[in-house]
Design an enzyme around this catalytic site. Structure first.
Site: not given
Ligand code: GLU
Length: 332
Positions: A15, A28, A61, A94-95, A167, A289
């Protein structure tokens, strides 16, 4: 150092390089914007460092995998071995950022700073977070105190260790958290202040070397839920030649008995089974356990399932010995 530090920015997409149809965000496409365009909106970065950029991927990602990780680790090691490179910043979606950061944390052989950053809002959204995150990532990469802290994730004014970070929210800019220990430090504009160092083995002390690894061992994750249906997933991984299974169990790595029986059968057949947890924080302990010795399982400790998968993939490149792999889970 008489010259300015030289930081190489390796762009992978995500992103931070995403373009939205509408400036408010919304739908996007990841990875549309190149490194030079990202840098052009924050010229102040060049006051901190000489920066050069390489685009090594251009993907969301969610599509990141070992076909990217293996060459990425090798490229990072090549760059970091050069006297004229002082640190790296990797821009990333971020994924799966936490997985790439942890993979690099275990496969990079340098104490120079390596910082992974990204954004939750596309580059042309209102209040895009990418420019500030990139600026603060470079500020962290040029900070002498960053050396030897392993691979770091910098977003939202915060510096996290690769092992700890996850995340935690689908959409918020404060999505990254380190639920067990909190951040390593904070960044305010160009001032970086650390509170602690990671204690587990990383980078220069890691024994994992992927220079000649063509593919990683196959490790699947099975998610626990009420009922025993997940046994079908365990059996499918076993039937498809998987080398390891991570069970994202209940609480302290617990399982429904039908699933536990399937996992025990897989372990008897030679598949390495790791007990992790679907809970957000806390360790999966050996003395809970589950009698791991009886089943032939290994407890994941504080690693979440997706990071336990990475450690097991790397562990299986050097050994199949369960005691040695158990030791890796206590030290890495
Ligand atoms: N799906 C995207 C990625 O991980 C969106 C998450 C992001 O970059 O914020 O590339």
């Amino acid at each position: 150092m008489s010259r300015k530090p030289h930081i190489v920015i390796l762009a992978t997409g995500g992103t931070i390089a995403g373009a939205a149809a509408a400036e408010t965000g919304g739908a996007y496409t990841s990875g549309q914007i190149g490194v030079e365009d990202l840098l052009s909106v924050i010229p102040e970065i060049r006051n901190l460092a000489e920066v050069s950029g390489e685009e090594i991927a251009s993907i969301g990602s969610q599509d990141m995998d070992e076909s990217n990780w293996l060459p990425m680790a090798r490229r990072c090691n090549e760059l970091l071995a050069r006297d004229d490179v002082d640190g790296l910043v990797i821009t990333h979606g971020t994924d799966t950022m936490e997985e790439t950061a942890y993979f690099l944390n275990l496969t990079i052989r340098s104490s120079k700073p390596v910082v992974v950053t990204g954004a939750m809002r596309p580059a042309n959204a209102h209040s895009a977070d990418g420019p500030m995150n990139l600026f603060e990532a470079v500020a962290t990469a040029v900070c002498p105190d960053s050396c030897g802290r392993g691979v770091m994730v910098v977003t939202n004014d915060t510096v996290f260790g690769a092992r700890d970070v996850t995340k935690s929210c689908t959409t918020a800019i404060h999505t990254f958290q380190a639920p067990n220990f909190g951040p390593l430090g904070h960044v305010h504009a160009q001032n970086v202040e650390f509170q602690r160092k990671p204690q587990r083995i990383h980078t220069t002390d890691s024994e994992f070397n992927v220079d000649n690894v063509k593919e990683l061992p196959k490790v699947g994750i099975v998610y626990a839920h009420a009922g025993g249906d997940s046994a079908i997933a365990v059996e499918a991984f076993a039937a498809n030649g998987y080398d390891g299974i991570i069970h994202a169990g209940f609480g302290n790595g617990n399982f429904n008995q039908t699933v536990g029986d399937a996992l025990a059968k897989a372990a008897r057949s030679g598949i390495t089974v790791i007990r992790a947890s679907r809970a957000l924080s806390g360790a999966v302990t050996e003395a809970g356990e589950v009698d791991d010795a009886r089943y032939g399982f290994i407890a994941a400790g504080l690693l979440n399932p997706q990071k336990a998968r990475i450690l097991l993939q790397l562990a299986l490149t050097v050994t199949q010995d369960r005691d040695r792999i158990r030791e890796f889970f206590k030290t890495y």
